[in-house]
Design a protein around this motif. Sequence first.
Motif, PDB file in Angstrom:
ATOM      1  N   LEU A  45      37.938  10.667  36.328  1.00  0.00           N
ATOM      2  CA  LEU A  45      39.271  10.875  35.743  1.00  0.00           C
ATOM      3  C   LEU A  45      39.158  11.337  34.293  1.00  0.00           C
ATOM      4  CD1 LEU A  45      42.362  10.481  35.887  1.00  0.00           C
ATOM      5  CD2 LEU A  45      42.006   8.116  35.217  1.00  0.00           C
ATOM      6  N   ARG A  46      38.293  10.700  33.562  1.00  0.00           N
ATOM      7  CA  ARG A  46      38.127  11.060  32.153  1.00  0.00           C
ATOM      8  C   ARG A  46      37.548  12.456  31.997  1.00  0.00           C
ATOM      9  NH1 ARG A  46      36.423   5.156  29.705  1.00  0.00           N
ATOM     10  NH2 ARG A  46      38.486   4.305  30.034  1.00  0.00           N
ATOM     11  N   ALA A  47      36.657  12.792  32.915  1.00  0.00           N
ATOM     12  CA  ALA A  47      36.086  14.142  32.857  1.00  0.00           C
ATOM     13  C   ALA A  47      37.174  15.188  33.099  1.00  0.00           C
ATOM     14  CB  ALA A  47      34.973  14.276  33.889  1.00  0.00           C
ATOM     15  N   LEU A  48      38.048  14.883  34.053  1.00  0.00           N
ATOM     16  CA  LEU A  48      39.147  15.817  34.338  1.00  0.00           C
ATOM     17  C   LEU A  48      40.080  15.950  33.133  1.00  0.00           C
ATOM     18  CD1 LEU A  48      40.239  14.972  38.017  1.00  0.00           C
ATOM     19  CD2 LEU A  48      39.491  17.176  37.145  1.00  0.00           C
ATOM     20  N   ILE A  49      40.417  14.822  32.568  1.00  0.00           N
ATOM     21  CA  ILE A  49      41.335  14.849  31.421  1.00  0.00           C
ATOM     22  C   ILE A  49      40.679  15.553  30.237  1.00  0.00           C
ATOM     23  CG2 ILE A  49      42.539  13.388  29.744  1.00  0.00           C
ATOM     24  CD1 ILE A  49      42.962  11.349  31.972  1.00  0.00           C
ATOM     25  N   THR A  50      39.395  15.300  30.048  1.00  0.00           N
ATOM     26  CA  THR A  50      38.695  15.963  28.946  1.00  0.00           C
ATOM     27  C   THR A  50      38.709  17.474  29.134  1.00  0.00           C
ATOM     28  OG1 THR A  50      37.258  14.048  28.662  1.00  0.00           O
ATOM     29  CG2 THR A  50      36.501  16.107  27.717  1.00  0.00           C
ATOM     30  N   GLU A  51      38.466  17.898  30.367  1.00  0.00           N
ATOM     31  CA  GLU A  51      38.500  19.344  30.635  1.00  0.00           C
ATOM     32  C   GLU A  51      39.888  19.910  30.370  1.00  0.00           C
ATOM     33  OE1 GLU A  51      35.261  19.291  34.307  1.00  0.00           O
ATOM     34  OE2 GLU A  51      37.150  20.404  34.552  1.00  0.00           O
ATOM     35  N   ALA A  52      40.884  19.170  30.811  1.00  0.00           N
ATOM     36  CA  ALA A  52      42.247  19.658  30.609  1.00  0.00           C
ATOM     37  C   ALA A  52      42.588  19.730  29.127  1.00  0.00           C
ATOM     38  CB  ALA A  52      43.234  18.743  31.332  1.00  0.00           C
ATOM     39  N   LEU A  53      42.147  18.726  28.378  1.00  0.00           N
ATOM     40  CA  LEU A  53      42.400  18.744  26.929  1.00  0.00           C
ATOM     41  C   LEU A  53      41.635  19.901  26.266  1.00  0.00           C
ATOM     42  CD1 LEU A  53      42.283  14.946  26.017  1.00  0.00           C
ATOM     43  CD2 LEU A  53      44.274  16.435  25.931  1.00  0.00           C
ATOM     44  N   ASP A  54      40.447  20.167  26.777  1.00  0.00           N
ATOM     45  CA  ASP A  54      39.654  21.270  26.214  1.00  0.00           C
ATOM     46  C   ASP A  54      40.391  22.596  26.303  1.00  0.00           C
ATOM     47  OD1 ASP A  54      37.511  19.861  25.352  1.00  0.00           O
ATOM     48  OD2 ASP A  54      36.291  20.165  27.155  1.00  0.00           O
ATOM     49  N   GLU A  55      41.180  22.736  27.342  1.00  0.00           N
ATOM     50  CA  GLU A  55      41.855  24.013  27.552  1.00  0.00           C
ATOM     51  C   GLU A  55      43.083  24.178  26.658  1.00  0.00           C
ATOM     52  OE1 GLU A  55      42.609  24.167  31.733  1.00  0.00           O
ATOM     53  OE2 GLU A  55      40.463  24.130  32.246  1.00  0.00           O
ATOM     54  N   LEU A  56      43.489  23.087  26.032  1.00  0.00           N
ATOM     55  CA  LEU A  56      44.656  23.195  25.139  1.00  0.00           C
ATOM     56  C   LEU A  56      44.246  23.835  23.817  1.00  0.00           C
ATOM     57  CD1 LEU A  56      46.355  19.680  25.485  1.00  0.00           C
ATOM     58  CD2 LEU A  56      47.059  21.820  26.561  1.00  0.00           C
ATOM     59  N   PRO A  57      45.147  24.582  23.204  1.00  0.00           N
ATOM     60  CA  PRO A  57      44.858  25.040  21.840  1.00  0.00           C
ATOM     61  C   PRO A  57      44.700  23.834  20.917  1.00  0.00           C
ATOM     62  CG  PRO A  57      46.779  26.174  22.746  1.00  0.00           C
ATOM     63  CD  PRO A  57      46.446  25.060  23.688  1.00  0.00           C
ATOM     64  N   PRO A  58      43.827  23.934  19.919  1.00  0.00           N
ATOM     65  CA  PRO A  58      43.597  22.779  19.024  1.00  0.00           C
ATOM     66  C   PRO A  58      44.878  22.273  18.370  1.00  0.00           C
ATOM     67  CG  PRO A  58      41.975  24.492  18.638  1.00  0.00           C
ATOM     68  CD  PRO A  58      42.956  25.069  19.606  1.00  0.00           C
ATOM     69  N   ASP A  59      45.779  23.165  18.035  1.00  0.00           N
ATOM     70  CA  ASP A  59      47.021  22.738  17.380  1.00  0.00           C
ATOM     71  C   ASP A  59      47.849  21.828  18.283  1.00  0.00           C
ATOM     72  OD1 ASP A  59      46.308  24.196  15.211  1.00  0.00           O
ATOM     73  OD2 ASP A  59      47.533  25.948  15.698  1.00  0.00           O
ATOM     74  N   GLN A  60      47.844  22.148  19.577  1.00  0.00           N
ATOM     75  CA  GLN A  60      48.595  21.303  20.512  1.00  0.00           C
ATOM     76  C   GLN A  60      47.845  20.006  20.793  1.00  0.00           C
ATOM     77  OE1 GLN A  60      49.631  23.552  24.031  1.00  0.00           O
ATOM     78  NE2 GLN A  60      50.522  25.227  22.836  1.00  0.00           N
ATOM     79  N   ARG A  61      46.538  20.125  20.805  1.00  0.00           N
ATOM     80  CA  ARG A  61      45.710  18.948  21.095  1.00  0.00           C
ATOM     81  C   ARG A  61      45.910  17.856  20.048  1.00  0.00           C
ATOM     82  NH1 ARG A  61      40.677  21.817  22.386  1.00  0.00           N
ATOM     83  NH2 ARG A  61      39.997  21.390  20.271  1.00  0.00           N
ATOM     84  N   VAL A  62      45.943  18.276  18.781  1.00  0.00           N
ATOM     85  CA  VAL A  62      46.065  17.244  17.739  1.00  0.00           C
ATOM     86  C   VAL A  62      47.452  16.627  17.749  1.00  0.00           C
ATOM     87  CG1 VAL A  62      44.264  18.096  16.200  1.00  0.00           C
ATOM     88  CG2 VAL A  62      46.561  19.005  15.989  1.00  0.00           C
ATOM     89  N   VAL A  63      48.473  17.434  18.055  1.00  0.00           N
ATOM     90  CA  VAL A  63      49.822  16.863  18.131  1.00  0.00           C
ATOM     91  C   VAL A  63      49.888  15.844  19.261  1.00  0.00           C
ATOM     92  CG1 VAL A  63      52.231  17.383  18.669  1.00  0.00           C
ATOM     93  CG2 VAL A  63      50.978  18.849  17.083  1.00  0.00           C
ATOM     94  N   LEU A  64      49.286  16.212  20.382  1.00  0.00           N
ATOM     95  CA  LEU A  64      49.270  15.294  21.530  1.00  0.00           C
ATOM     96  C   LEU A  64      48.588  13.981  21.156  1.00  0.00           C
ATOM     97  CD1 LEU A  64      49.856  15.276  24.677  1.00  0.00           C
ATOM     98  CD2 LEU A  64      47.426  15.767  24.928  1.00  0.00           C
ATOM     99  N   GLN A  65      47.494  14.090  20.463  1.00  0.00           N
ATOM    100  CA  GLN A  65      46.764  12.872  20.113  1.00  0.00           C
ATOM    101  C   GLN A  65      47.559  12.006  19.135  1.00  0.00           C
ATOM    102  OE1 GLN A  65      42.793  13.268  18.804  1.00  0.00           O
ATOM    103  NE2 GLN A  65      42.574  11.067  18.500  1.00  0.00           N
ATOM    104  N   LEU A  66      48.129  12.652  18.135  1.00  0.00           N
ATOM    105  CA  LEU A  66      48.876  11.877  17.146  1.00  0.00           C
ATOM    106  C   LEU A  66      50.086  11.207  17.782  1.00  0.00           C
ATOM    107  CD1 LEU A  66      48.715  14.275  14.063  1.00  0.00           C
ATOM    108  CD2 LEU A  66      47.404  12.199  14.465  1.00  0.00           C
ATOM    109  N   LYS A  67      50.700  11.905  18.736  1.00  0.00           N
ATOM    110  CA  LYS A  67      51.898  11.346  19.361  1.00  0.00           C
ATOM    111  C   LYS A  67      51.539  10.228  20.341  1.00  0.00           C
ATOM    112  CE  LYS A  67      56.231  11.126  20.544  1.00  0.00           C
ATOM    113  NZ  LYS A  67      57.082  10.339  19.654  1.00  0.00           N
ATOM    114  N   LEU A  68      50.552  10.473  21.172  1.00  0.00           N
ATOM    115  CA  LEU A  68      50.260   9.508  22.232  1.00  0.00           C
ATOM    116  C   LEU A  68      49.386   8.365  21.743  1.00  0.00           C
ATOM    117  CD1 LEU A  68      49.521  11.219  25.660  1.00  0.00           C
ATOM    118  CD2 LEU A  68      51.301   9.575  25.075  1.00  0.00           C
ATOM    119  N   TRP A  69      48.258   8.721  21.162  1.00  0.00           N
ATOM    120  CA  TRP A  69      47.275   7.664  20.857  1.00  0.00           C
ATOM    121  C   TRP A  69      47.504   7.024  19.497  1.00  0.00           C
ATOM    122  CZ3 TRP A  69      45.633  11.803  23.953  1.00  0.00           C
ATOM    123  CH2 TRP A  69      45.126  11.449  25.204  1.00  0.00           C
TER     124      TRP A  69
END
Lengths: 151, 169
Positions: free
Chosen positions: B103-127
């Motif tokens: 599951l983590r590998a899948l999520i990591t791959e999916a996060l990898d495909e996001l642009p970095p700008d979206q990735r950091v927003v996602l992290q700040l919002k969720l985690w």
Amino acid sequence: MKPDRPPRPLDDLERLLLRQSFRLPPREWRDAILNDVRSFAPAPAAQPASARLKPASLLRLLRALGGSAWSAAIAAWLLVVALNHYASPSRSLDRPPMPPLAPATVADLRQQRLELMAALNAEPVFAPSQPASPRRPSAALPPTRHRRHLA
Amino acid sequence: MPPGDIEDLYDAHAPALFAFLLNFTRDESDTRDALQELFRRLAARPSLLAGVRDARGFLLRLAHNLAVDGIRRRDARRRAHDALAAQPAELFAPSTNPTDEDLRALITEALDELPPDQRVVLQLKLWEDLTFDAIAHVLDIPLNTAASRYRYAMDKLRARLRPLHDALR
């Protein structure tokens, strides 16, 4: 600052993502980073604050002084200059001339001088000076300012 | 700043800063450089945190700026972003459960495909559980941009992880 909307409940995917925990920084980083950081910590203040003033901060300080502060500084400087001027020994040259001696005093002084010369049976100690040979002014040099004035 | 204070700061914030930086840069070396530079600055100028109400938000912002500076220094911006998207990174903590690992590998791959700008927003919002207002402040972007980046990121993840998402329903 606008307040956010009330938080909406998380959906399934968000909850699934949130269950994943991130890696922690490698343990060896902690010591390495903190050891490195210690060398960047400012040294404890061992000298007075005035000695640590940088030129830029000194300039900012001078600029920050208001007009009244500058006036006070100038007035204090003028006072120091004036006191220094009046306290200097050269001021004695500017004193008014002494009043003329009384005739009796002058007569006493002449009498003392005559008595002294008689007591010494004074002969001239120094040979009478030779008349100075007239020096031709140098043609190469311009006359001095003093001579120009005299001419 | 006394040594004990900087150690306390490290213990309190380094895990979150590490995750944030690693998720953004996808590179451990860049993450380490940014983290080290951040604590250097805190040690050199202890007054940086004076009067700061939200230390975590302030540190995340500083970390983001340092990471961006590092990326700029290392390479041109476009090439750096391409590199960020391409580099794999072990983002999540390992698990002994194989299912969780997959599951983590899948999520990591999916996060990898996001642009970095979206990735950091996602992290700040969720985690990090920041509001969009706080995220906008941390990343120095408009509030609406923060909200839209989060929405785009979630839409992409939902599409990418749809089979898993449906299976979990």
